[in-house]
Write a protein that holds these residues in place. Sequence first.
Motif, short mmCIF file in Angstrom:
data_model
loop_
_atom_site.label_atom_id
_atom_site.label_comp_id
_atom_site.label_asym_id
_atom_site.label_seq_id
_atom_site.Cartn_x
_atom_site.Cartn_y
_atom_site.Cartn_z
N TYR A 1 44.97 41.26 29.77
CA TYR A 1 44.06 40.12 29.63
C TYR A 1 42.64 40.60 29.32
N PHE A 2 42.03 39.96 28.35
CA PHE A 2 40.65 40.26 27.98
C PHE A 2 39.75 39.10 28.38
N ILE A 3 38.59 39.45 28.95
CA ILE A 3 37.61 38.44 29.30
C ILE A 3 36.29 38.82 28.63
N ILE A 4 35.80 37.94 27.76
CA ILE A 4 34.47 38.11 27.16
C ILE A 4 33.56 37.16 27.93
N ARG A 5 32.79 37.72 28.85
CA ARG A 5 32.08 36.88 29.81
C ARG A 5 30.97 36.05 29.16
N GLY A 6 30.26 36.65 28.22
CA GLY A 6 29.15 35.94 27.59
C GLY A 6 29.58 34.65 26.92
N GLN A 7 30.73 34.68 26.25
CA GLN A 7 31.24 33.49 25.55
C GLN A 7 32.25 32.70 26.36
N ARG A 8 32.52 33.14 27.61
CA ARG A 8 33.50 32.47 28.48
C ARG A 8 34.86 32.36 27.77
N ILE A 9 35.36 33.50 27.32
CA ILE A 9 36.65 33.53 26.62
C ILE A 9 37.61 34.42 27.41
N VAL A 10 38.85 33.95 27.59
CA VAL A 10 39.91 34.77 28.18
C VAL A 10 41.10 34.73 27.24
N LEU A 11 41.67 35.92 26.99
CA LEU A 11 42.77 36.05 26.03
C LEU A 11 43.92 36.82 26.66
N GLU A 12 45.14 36.42 26.32
CA GLU A 12 46.33 37.14 26.77
C GLU A 12 46.91 37.93 25.60
N ALA A 13 47.23 39.20 25.83
CA ALA A 13 47.79 40.05 24.78
C ALA A 13 48.97 40.84 25.35
N ASP A 14 49.75 41.45 24.47
CA ASP A 14 50.80 42.35 24.89
C ASP A 14 50.16 43.62 25.46
N SER A 15 50.79 44.22 26.47
CA SER A 15 50.19 45.40 27.11
C SER A 15 50.00 46.57 26.15
#
Length: 224
Positions: free
Chosen positions: A79-93
């Motif tokens: 999981y990636f979190i870009i805090r400045g833009q309030r974005i959370v993304l799910e990806a394959d490991s």
Amino acid sequence: MPLKWVLHWQPNAGSTVNSQILSEVSQCVESINGLKQGRWKATLTLYKPHTRVPEPSMAAEFPRDFLGVSVPEQPNKYYFIIRGQRIVLEADSSIQTIMEKLQSYKTRIALNFDGFQYQLGDFQLRVGKVSPTHSENLRGIVMEVEYLPISSMEKARQIMGEFLEIWQEAVSKRSLPGQFMHIEPNFAEYGLADHYTSQHTAVQYAIVMAQLIATVQAVQSVRN
């Protein structure tokens, strides 16, 4: 999936986290009939861009930093979190291997959350230490409280709050220099709904990391 709250240990002013507190907290779980089930582990990595400065026209398109989180209930996801833009993304490991090869971003901070899992009726508790990767130095203590029957955050709010009151009372009897804190993010800012997912967990770990860094900085400023 079941709902969970991720809490962090907030030391009292002038005190620090140590292994004795972690041991006392673990004993506290067992004292309220928590059944130890085995180990658990999560990881969190803060990524920063390599020193190559992008073209000014492209600089706004690249995040200044972002977090990568792995959680035990989804071993094949990252999981990636870009805090400045309030974005959370799910990806394959496997994305972690791809990132290492691309070398667009480098690891600035890497933390392990590692400890034991306990069953307590309809609740699962995970208590663990926070330490840098490749080090045993204790940087903090975290606790996951998971309520198995419900995945709606709103419906579970009251029973989670009541459980936390019971837990805080049990911990207070040990007169430890601090307490567990729960800071609920505004999940809607990340586009997350009331139905709980692992993306909610990743966002909570991002909040916990920010609190851990703030605590360490506060201790250092007192010493200086």
